[in-house]
Motif scaffolding. Structure first.
Motif, PDB file in Angstrom:
ATOM      1  N   UNK A 266       8.352  -0.454  -7.139  1.00 23.23           N
ATOM      2  CA  UNK A 266       9.765  -0.645  -7.464  1.00 23.23           C
ATOM      3  C   UNK A 266      10.396  -1.393  -6.303  1.00 23.23           C
ATOM      4  N   UNK A 267      10.822  -2.627  -6.567  1.00 22.94           N
ATOM      5  CA  UNK A 267      11.371  -3.495  -5.520  1.00 22.94           C
ATOM      6  C   UNK A 267      10.341  -3.641  -4.401  1.00 22.94           C
ATOM      7  N   UNK A 268      10.708  -3.281  -3.178  1.00 26.45           N
ATOM      8  CA  UNK A 268       9.768  -3.475  -2.064  1.00 26.45           C
ATOM      9  C   UNK A 268       9.033  -2.199  -1.681  1.00 26.45           C
ATOM     10  N   UNK A 269       9.101  -1.153  -2.535  1.00 30.11           N
ATOM     11  CA  UNK A 269       8.389   0.097  -2.275  1.00 30.11           C
ATOM     12  C   UNK A 269       7.293   0.304  -3.323  1.00 30.11           C
ATOM     13  N   UNK A 270       6.141   0.750  -2.854  1.00 24.44           N
ATOM     14  CA  UNK A 270       5.025   1.029  -3.756  1.00 24.44           C
ATOM     15  C   UNK A 270       4.569   2.475  -3.562  1.00 24.44           C
ATOM     16  N   UNK A 301       2.867  -9.010  -3.821  1.00 25.50           N
ATOM     17  CA  UNK A 301       3.957  -8.814  -4.794  1.00 25.50           C
ATOM     18  C   UNK A 301       5.261  -8.410  -4.109  1.00 25.50           C
ATOM     19  N   UNK A 302       5.305  -8.532  -2.784  1.00 28.73           N
ATOM     20  CA  UNK A 302       6.542  -8.307  -2.058  1.00 28.73           C
ATOM     21  C   UNK A 302       6.784  -6.892  -1.579  1.00 28.73           C
ATOM     22  N   UNK A 303       5.811  -6.014  -1.700  1.00 30.80           N
ATOM     23  CA  UNK A 303       5.995  -4.643  -1.228  1.00 30.80           C
ATOM     24  C   UNK A 303       5.974  -4.597   0.291  1.00 30.80           C
ATOM     25  N   UNK A 304       6.853  -3.789   0.850  1.00 31.14           N
ATOM     26  CA  UNK A 304       6.971  -3.662   2.291  1.00 31.14           C
ATOM     27  C   UNK A 304       6.338  -2.362   2.787  1.00 31.14           C
ATOM     28  N   UNK A 345       3.085  10.740   2.787  1.00 29.51           N
ATOM     29  CA  UNK A 345       2.630   9.817   3.812  1.00 29.51           C
ATOM     30  C   UNK A 345       3.091   8.396   3.486  1.00 29.51           C
ATOM     31  N   UNK A 346       3.294   7.603   4.522  1.00 25.12           N
ATOM     32  CA  UNK A 346       3.779   6.229   4.334  1.00 25.12           C
ATOM     33  C   UNK A 346       2.955   5.277   5.177  1.00 25.12           C
ATOM     34  N   UNK A 347       2.734   4.077   4.613  1.00 22.13           N
ATOM     35  CA  UNK A 347       2.090   3.009   5.373  1.00 22.13           C
ATOM     36  C   UNK A 347       2.921   1.744   5.219  1.00 22.13           C
ATOM     37  N   UNK A 348       3.277   1.141   6.335  1.00 25.83           N
ATOM     38  CA  UNK A 348       3.971  -0.139   6.284  1.00 25.83           C
ATOM     39  C   UNK A 348       2.969  -1.233   5.922  1.00 25.83           C
ATOM     40  N   UNK A 349       3.385  -2.161   5.083  1.00 22.44           N
ATOM     41  CA  UNK A 349       2.505  -3.220   4.606  1.00 22.44           C
ATOM     42  C   UNK A 349       2.776  -4.547   5.288  1.00 22.44           C
ATOM     43  N   UNK A 350       3.812  -4.640   6.065  1.00 16.48           N
ATOM     44  CA  UNK A 350       4.143  -5.899   6.732  1.00 16.48           C
ATOM     45  C   UNK A 350       3.709  -5.841   8.185  1.00 16.48           C
TER      46      UNK A 350
END
Length: 350
Positions: A266-270, A301-304, A345-350
Motif C-alpha cells: 500500500x503506497x510505499x509500505x509493504x 514498485x516504490x516500496x520504502x 519487525x520492519x526492514x527498510x528497502x532503500x
C-alpha cells in the motif's frame, strides 16, 4: 477404528491403512533419500477406494532419525489430521522398531547415531543418545533381545553370549507399529520432531527457480501452507488474499515446489503476509532466496519499508529475519489464535 500410519524417519518410507488390528493395505520401500516425493503416492495407493473421511486417526514416527525425513512424515500427518479434524499420534522411532520384534523378555532397540554414539531404548523407555559402552553398562544380566541398525555392532562389542539378535527389520514399518497407536491417548498438541542431537552438517543450498503466480496456484499454495504450518490455510483463503490484491511467488527445486511467499503493498509500505519452506527443504536457503527476490521486486514498485509479524516463540524465524535486515518495531500481545504474542519487525528497502 481406521488408522493411517506413516514413516519417513530413516532409510525407508512406508504407509499402511489399518482397520483395528487388521492391515487393509500397506506400502514399504527402502530409500536413502526421496521420501518427500515417495510418501504422497504411497498414501494414495494404500487409501485407494477408501475415503479419507473414514479415517479416525493418523500415526507417525517422530524420531530420532534423519532431520529432514522426520519432518516430512510429521508434516503430512499433521496436515491430514488438521484437515480431517482427527487426532495425530506420534510414536518414537525406537518404539516403532520394537513392533518388529518377536518373542518375550527384555528388548533393547539400538540405532546408529554416528560419531561413535547410539540411540538406545530398553523395554520401550524414552530414547536416549549415549556411547555404546554406557549402553552396555546399563543392560541387565540374562537374555536380552536386540534389534536396530546398531544391533550387530553392540553385540560384537559386548563380549556377551546372552544377547539375542532379532533379525526381522531394523527400520520402522508402518504396517507393524500402526497397531500400537490405535488406542493411545492423543496429546493436546500435535506431535513434534524428537531430535536428540544437532545435525552433523549444514545442508547444501538448492538450485531454485522463483515463479510469480496468481489465483490459478491457490490449491498449490494451500498445500504448501498446510505442509509448513499446523493451522494451514485453505485455497479459498489464498484466493481471497490474492484478490486484495496480494502478490504470490513459489520457489521450485527441480519439479518440486519447496516454498512460497505472499506480500501486499500500500503506497510505499509493504507487508509479508506469510512465507514458508516445505519441511523437506528447510535450512537450504529457500526462505532467504524468496525474501531477497521480493525485496528487489518491492523496491522496483516504490516500496520504502517492509513489515512482517512473527510469533514471539519462533526463534528460528526471528533469527532469519534479523539476518536479512529486519529489526523489532513492536509487540502485539495475544495476536495469534492460540494466544501467542506477535513481534512486529520492519526492514527498510532503500
Amino acid at each position: 477404528m481406521k488408522l493411517l500410519a506413516l514413516d519417513t524417519s530413516m532409510s525407508a518410507c512406508s504407509a499402511a491403512l489399518l482397520d483395528d488390528t487388521t492391515v487393509v493395505a500397506e506400502d514399504y520401500a527402502v530409500m536413502e533419500r526421496g521420501h518427500a516425493e515417495a510418501l504422497a503416492p504411497m498414501v494414495q495407493r494404500v487409501m485407494a477406494g477408501i475415503p479419507f473421511s473414514s479415517l479416525q486417526r493418523i500415526a507417525v514416527t517422530t524420531g530420532p532419525g534423519t532431520f529432514t525425513g522426520v519432518r516430512i512424515g510429521l508434516s503430512m500427518a499433521r496436515g491430514l489430521g488438521l484437515s480431517l479434524k482427527i487426532p495425530v499420534i506420534g510414536i518414537d522411532t525406537l518404539r516403532a522398531i520394537s513392533a518388529n520384534a518377536q518373542g518375550d523378555g527384555p528388548l533393547l532397540v539400538v540405532n546408529d547415531a554416528r560419531k561413535d554414539d547410539i540411540y538406545a531404548a530398553l523395554n520401550g523407555a524414552v530414547p536416549a543418545v549415549m556411547a555404546m559402552a554406557d549402553c552396555l553398562a546399563l543392560l541387565p544380566q540374562g537374555p536380552v533381545r536386540v534389534i536396530g541398525t546398531a544391533g550387530d555392532a553392540l553385540i560384537a562389542a559386548s563380549g556377551r553370549n546372552d544377547l539375542i539378535r532379532i533379525r526381522t527389520n531394523d527400520l520402522p514399518v508402518a504396517a507393524r507399529f500402526g497397531a500400537h497407536c490405535l488406542y493411545t491417548q492423543p496429546e493436546d498438541a500435535p506431535p513434534e520432531p524428537l531430535y536428540l542431537r544437532a545435525p552433523d552438517a549444514k545442508p547444501q543450498a538448492l538450485d531454485l527457480r522463483l515463479m510469480s503466480c496468481g489465483d490459478e496456484a491457490a490449491e498449490l499454495l494451500a498445500e504448501l501452507h498446510r505442509a509448513c504450518f499446523a493451522d494451514g490455510w485453505d485455497a479459498a483463503a489464498f484466493r481471497k488474499m490474492l484478490a486484495m490484491p496480494a502478490t504470490a511467488m513459489i520457489a521450485q527445486a527441480g519439479s518440486m515446489p519447496v516454498g512460497f511467499i505472499l506480500t501486499r503493498q500500500a503506497a510505499d509500505e509493504a507487508e509479508i503476509i506469510t512465507i514458508g519452506t516445505h519441511p523437506s527443504a528447510q535450512r537450504r536457503g529457500v526462505a532467504r532466496a524468496l525474501l531477497d527476490h521480493q525485496f528487489t521486486e518491492l523496491r522496483g514498485r516504490g516500496a520504502v519499508q517492509c513489515f512482517i509479524e512473527v510469533a514471539a516463540e519462533n526463534e528460528a524465524a526471528l533469527a532469519l529475519y534479523a539476518s536479512v535486515g529486519f529489526t523489532q518495531e513492536g509487540l502485539r500481545r495475544g495476536y495469534y489464535a492460540n494466544g501467542d504474542d506477535a513481534i512486529v519487525m520492519r526492514r527498510m528497502l532503500t
